[in-house]
Design a protein around this motif. Structure first.
Motif, PDB file in Angstrom:
ATOM      1  N   SER A 181     -39.492 -25.932  -4.486  1.00  0.00           N
ATOM      2  CA  SER A 181     -39.606 -24.835  -4.764  1.00  0.00           C
ATOM      3  C   SER A 181     -38.174 -23.888  -5.065  1.00  0.00           C
ATOM      4  O   SER A 181     -39.183 -22.351  -5.705  1.00  0.00           O
ATOM      5  N   MET A 182     -37.548 -23.985  -5.506  1.00  0.00           N
ATOM      6  CA  MET A 182     -36.671 -23.260  -6.407  1.00  0.00           C
ATOM      7  C   MET A 182     -36.151 -21.978  -5.848  1.00  0.00           C
ATOM      8  O   MET A 182     -36.436 -20.864  -6.937  1.00  0.00           O
ATOM      9  N   GLY A 183     -35.606 -21.949  -4.502  1.00  0.00           N
ATOM     10  CA  GLY A 183     -35.767 -20.713  -4.400  1.00  0.00           C
ATOM     11  C   GLY A 183     -36.841 -19.828  -2.989  1.00  0.00           C
ATOM     12  O   GLY A 183     -37.569 -20.584  -2.677  1.00  0.00           O
ATOM     13  N   GLY A 184     -37.250 -18.688  -2.740  1.00  0.00           N
ATOM     14  CA  GLY A 184     -38.202 -18.044  -2.277  1.00  0.00           C
ATOM     15  C   GLY A 184     -36.733 -16.988  -1.146  1.00  0.00           C
ATOM     16  O   GLY A 184     -36.048 -16.805  -1.399  1.00  0.00           O
ATOM     17  N   GLY A 185     -37.540 -17.215  -0.028  1.00  0.00           N
ATOM     18  CA  GLY A 185     -37.096 -16.703   1.418  1.00  0.00           C
ATOM     19  C   GLY A 185     -35.959 -17.134   2.319  1.00  0.00           C
ATOM     20  O   GLY A 185     -35.160 -16.459   2.446  1.00  0.00           O
ATOM     21  N   ILE A 186     -35.935 -18.270   2.144  1.00  0.00           N
ATOM     22  CA  ILE A 186     -35.140 -18.790   2.798  1.00  0.00           C
ATOM     23  C   ILE A 186     -34.500 -20.361   3.042  1.00  0.00           C
ATOM     24  O   ILE A 186     -35.375 -21.018   1.888  1.00  0.00           O
ATOM     25  N   GLY A 187     -33.498 -20.574   2.697  1.00  0.00           N
ATOM     26  CA  GLY A 187     -33.155 -21.398   2.085  1.00  0.00           C
ATOM     27  C   GLY A 187     -33.397 -22.946   3.190  1.00  0.00           C
ATOM     28  O   GLY A 187     -32.613 -22.591   4.343  1.00  0.00           O
ATOM     29  N   GLY A 188     -33.376 -23.500   3.176  1.00  0.00           N
ATOM     30  CA  GLY A 188     -33.717 -25.484   3.136  1.00  0.00           C
ATOM     31  C   GLY A 188     -33.089 -26.215   3.615  1.00  0.00           C
ATOM     32  O   GLY A 188     -31.623 -26.352   2.749  1.00  0.00           O
ATOM     33  N   THR A 189     -33.018 -27.689   3.634  1.00  0.00           N
ATOM     34  CA  THR A 189     -33.072 -28.508   3.756  1.00  0.00           C
ATOM     35  C   THR A 189     -32.774 -28.909   2.217  1.00  0.00           C
ATOM     36  O   THR A 189     -34.180 -28.690   1.296  1.00  0.00           O
ATOM     37  N   GLY A 190     -31.972 -30.203   1.363  1.00  0.00           N
ATOM     38  CA  GLY A 190     -31.862 -30.737   0.280  1.00  0.00           C
ATOM     39  C   GLY A 190     -30.900 -29.842  -0.463  1.00  0.00           C
ATOM     40  O   GLY A 190     -30.784 -28.216  -0.035  1.00  0.00           O
ATOM     41  N   THR A 191     -31.028 -30.568  -1.499  1.00  0.00           N
ATOM     42  CA  THR A 191     -29.825 -29.778  -2.403  1.00  0.00           C
ATOM     43  C   THR A 191     -30.760 -29.127  -3.756  1.00  0.00           C
ATOM     44  O   THR A 191     -30.024 -28.696  -4.010  1.00  0.00           O
ATOM     45  N   ASP A 192     -31.813 -28.450  -3.390  1.00  0.00           N
ATOM     46  CA  ASP A 192     -31.814 -28.066  -4.891  1.00  0.00           C
ATOM     47  C   ASP A 192     -32.710 -26.662  -4.054  1.00  0.00           C
ATOM     48  O   ASP A 192     -33.899 -26.022  -4.736  1.00  0.00           O
ATOM     49  N   HIS A 193     -32.916 -25.975  -2.885  1.00  0.00           N
ATOM     50  CA  HIS A 193     -32.902 -25.039  -2.204  1.00  0.00           C
ATOM     51  C   HIS A 193     -32.220 -24.516  -1.942  1.00  0.00           C
ATOM     52  O   HIS A 193     -31.652 -24.361  -1.294  1.00  0.00           O
TER      53      HIS A 193
END
Length: 447
Positions: free
Chosen positions: A271-283
């Protein structure tokens, strides 16, 4: 935003779904903040007694701290419905929500829909990189139009360049993710006070003074007049072309062509960004340089010519694709980017559609091998000035993970099944195809 079940073309059921796809960026929020193991206190307690007993319990401070690496290990676990069990999470609603799917009567409980109407004056506040922005703005516009038809111009919206819980905290050197935005400070409190003064009655014992105090520069003749009023109009239609560029309008000389790519659920596009941060180290939420994704074989890239004058995009971009697949179900994703002259490509909006729900989320309709489908993705809300010398890029793919859960390319439920397949997906261009973008146009008062 989570109070909106449906608004305009969006049926997100509280910002949990888009285009029939579960927004997986919610998982860490459910893990950390939405656990159900709270003390069950007896009925009839006073507020003071309830506060006292809650303060005496330790469960609120127990915490379920999980390193990001643990999220990395589990976020692709199948079946997806077991991810919370793999994380040893406290009880929460993820499994229940996944089992409901994107269409269920419970989604409209305590949420507004297109059937609801608000008549009282409203001041609306949203941030463009918040997951709630697109459907909240759609419900604002629906409410505004409802009131205008009844002779009431009583709805105002402030849309900022920010993310979740950043409204009113903008600085003189503001960034959303890595995207520099300059001085984004604004007198929000003054604007809200002025708006309240415009609509609230004057108290007789206040000597004719407004109920609220503050700067009233936005008032004129006792009515609320937002400054710099803007109109959103229809923009140009940019047809996606086989050479990876944009063509204005529908070019009959551009013969039907196609581009194919292989989507593997085991290797989704990050994803590399977007509307909401989620699981994992790259989001993380926000805007980041997407140019590294263009080396992937499963990302189709389209780019405009450099704009010769600032281009203001405010409103909804409508996204149309003509596609096919060798699997009964798959996803199609679109990202829109503002590309700087140095090549950095910052995401300014994205969308997705699950093909089984292309005709609506009430029931699944699967694809037939080799058959072409014209599909409209959920609109992308834009609020961005493309500066002179910049270009616009569009990425088309079949995954945007972990913002959105992966399609397993099977007929079985992607949430309770572990079986996957690799899909060869095709996007069509030119005469006879619907692949295009209708851009929103911002019309200034002086235009």
């Amino acid at each position: 935003g989570v109070g909106v079940a449906e608004a305009g073309p969006f049926k997100e059921q509280g910002n949990f779904w888009l285009g029939g796809v579960w927004q997986q960026g919610w998982l860490d929020y459910f893990y950390e903040a939405m656990h159900q193991d709270w003390p069950q206190l007896p009925a009839g307690l006073s507020d003071d007694d309830r506060k006292r007993q809650l303060a005496m319990t330790t469960i609120q401070n127990k915490g379920w701290d999980t390193p990001d690496e643990r999220y990395d290990e589990t976020r692709m676990h199948l079946p997806m419905i077991e991810i919370m069990d793999q994380l040893n999470a406290p009880r929460n609603e993820v499994a229940e929500y996944l089992m409901r799917g994107p269409s269920h009567p419970d989604w409209s409980k305590n949420r507004v829909t297109n059937e609801d109407s608000i008549s009282i004056p409203g001041y609306w506040a949203e941030a463009i990189y918040d997951i709630s922005a697109r459907s909240t703005v759609a419900f604002f516009e629906k409410t505004r139009q409802d009131n205008l038809r009844n002779g009431k111009d009583n709805q105002s919206l402030r849309l900022t360049q920010g993310g979740h819980c950043t409204f009113g905290h903008e600085t003189e050197d503001w960034k959303v993710g890595d995207l520099p935005l300059g001085d984004a400070r604004f007198s929000f409190e003054d604007e809200i006070v002025a708006w309240l003064n415009a609509w609230m009655p004057v108290l007789p014992d206040a000597g004719g003074e407004p109920v609220f105090t503050g700067i009233r520069s936005y008032l004129a003749d006792g009515t609320w007049q937002p400054t710099n009023a803007l109109t959103i109009g229809e923009g140009a239609i940019w047809t996606l072309k086989k050479d990876g560029g944009f063509g204005t309008g529908n070019s009959s000389s551009d013969l039907p062509e196609e581009q194919s790519f292989v989507y593997n659920p085991a290797d989704p596009v990050p994803s590399m960004g977007g509307g909401i941060g989620g699981t994992g180290t790259d989001h993380q939420f926000g805007s980041f340089d997407q140019s590294s994704l263009e080396a992937r074989q499963d990302v189709l890239v389209f780019e405009s010519e450099p704009v010769t004058a600032p281009l203001d995009l405010l409103g909804y971009a409508r996204i149309f694709l003509t596609v096919s697949s060798d699997r009964p179900d798959t996803d199609f994703t679109v990202k829109i980017m503002d590309v700087y002259p140095d090549g950095r490509a910052f995401n300014i909006g994205d969308t997705i559609v699950r093909m089984r729900y292309r005709d609506g989320t009430q029931s699944a309709t699967f694809m037939s091998l080799g058959e072409r489908y014209d599909v409209e993705l959920p609109p992308i809300l834009l609020s961005r000035r493309i500066e002179e010398g910049h270009t616009i890029k569009v990425h088309v793919s079949s995954s945007n993970f972990p913002s959105y859960s992966r399609n397993l390319n099977m007929q079985a439920s992607p949430y309770t099944s572990s079986e996957t397949a690799i899909a060869t997906n095709i996007v069509y261009f030119g005469t006879g195809s619907a692949s295009k973008i209708e851009w929103p146009k911002l019309v200034r008062p002086a235009d």
